[in-house]
Structures are given as structure tokens and as C-alpha cells.
Scaffold this motif. Sequence first.
Motif, PDB file in Angstrom:
ATOM      1  N   ILE A   4      37.993 148.380  19.714  1.00  0.00           N
ATOM      2  CA  ILE A   4      36.794 148.494  18.892  1.00  0.00           C
ATOM      3  C   ILE A   4      36.543 147.217  18.100  1.00  0.00           C
ATOM      4  O   ILE A   4      35.519 146.586  18.248  1.00  0.00           O
ATOM      5  CB  ILE A   4      36.886 149.717  17.958  1.00  0.00           C
ATOM      6  N   THR A 115      38.250 152.745  28.595  1.00  0.00           N
ATOM      7  CA  THR A 115      37.535 151.957  27.593  1.00  0.00           C
ATOM      8  C   THR A 115      36.343 151.261  28.221  1.00  0.00           C
ATOM      9  O   THR A 115      36.246 151.136  29.441  1.00  0.00           O
ATOM     10  CB  THR A 115      38.459 150.902  26.959  1.00  0.00           C
ATOM     11  N   PHE A 178      40.904 152.291  16.731  1.00  0.00           N
ATOM     12  CA  PHE A 178      40.963 152.974  18.024  1.00  0.00           C
ATOM     13  C   PHE A 178      42.011 154.089  17.997  1.00  0.00           C
ATOM     14  O   PHE A 178      41.755 155.214  18.427  1.00  0.00           O
ATOM     15  CB  PHE A 178      41.270 151.980  19.143  1.00  0.00           C
TER      16      PHE A 178
END
Length: 196
Positions: A4, A115, A178
Amino acid sequence: MPVISKLYCSYSQVVFVARRTPHVVNGGGFAVTNCSQLVVFWVDGCGILGTKGEIVLRDMEGDALLLKRGRVEALSIHKRRKGYTSDYKGTKKLVFTLKEPRSCLAKNDAIRISTEPKRSKNWDFEINGYFPERDCSIIDSVSNIVPLVIGVKKEVEEVMASKDLYHVVVKPGTGQDFVFGVIAVLDYIHGESTRC
């Protein structure tokens, strides 16, 4: 590579304490503190947000870092839960998809995380262990342990019969945002503090 943001990565191992927040009127969630007992993250459950299936991970300032939404797919053998960030304009960007098997027909009963952008073909991370027992870890696709949910310390466990307080060890270079985004989803899946 952080999933992130680089802002929540550390060069050393960090130990956090996650504790369940009380269910007030239709509320719930949990708070995450560091070794100085300062709140670093907190998670608002669907009761606070008013929308079933939504969870928000917030930083210490109260800014939303991650929004989790569930998705029902009638023809899929997996439940998909997606984590989004939003930019300064409010545009949502998908950062991960957590796939939970919902059928005995699923080949592997492990919870897997992909992801965006994709790092590998099938999945990037997998949940190893069982979250409700506070004994699980997140491993990457080459079997490196990312964070480790240690659980309740023995001396605390004797005082508390519940699992409302647990430790999370995050390895160096791993995005803490995350990790707690994934833990928030696991908390929701298992009907704990974030669930209505």
C-alpha cells in the motif's frame, strides 16, 4: 516492496498490540498500539460505518488508509474481499483481493491474497494457521513469513479468558498498513469485532 504505502514500512521488526474495542451502539472494531502504547491504527467495523460488509483501516490521525468491501459471486467457489485505497480526489484504487474458499470443492482451503499490480500469476500471499486461535502468519508465494500473529501472552491469558488482546510481529520492510488491513478482513471473516 510495500503493498500500500512506504510510509508504514520499518527497517526493523516491530511488535504491535491489537485490542478489541467495545461494541457500542452498532459499533465495533479494534485498535492497534505500538510499544509506547500509542494508537497507530484502528479499524472501524460495519456497525460504525452503517454499511454491512465494509471495514475501514485508519491511521493515528483518523485518515482512512484502506476500505474493505466484500463481493458475492454466484458461480465462484471463492468469496472475494477487496481492499481499496483512495487518492486525494476520492478515486478508489484496488490494492489487494483476498480469496476465501466457500466450498468443499475448492482444491486448497487456504486463504490467499493477490495484490495489484500482480506480483505473481496466481497469488502473492497466503494465510497460514488459524486466526481465531491467534496463531497464524502471512507468508509470501516463496514461503517467507511476512508478519506473525503471536497471540495472547501466557501471563495475560491467565487474567483474560478471551482473545480480545493479541500481539502482531511485523517483519522489516513489510507494510504495516497492509498487514492490519488483512487482519481486519480476517477479523471480519471469522465474525469477530468488526462484524455486525
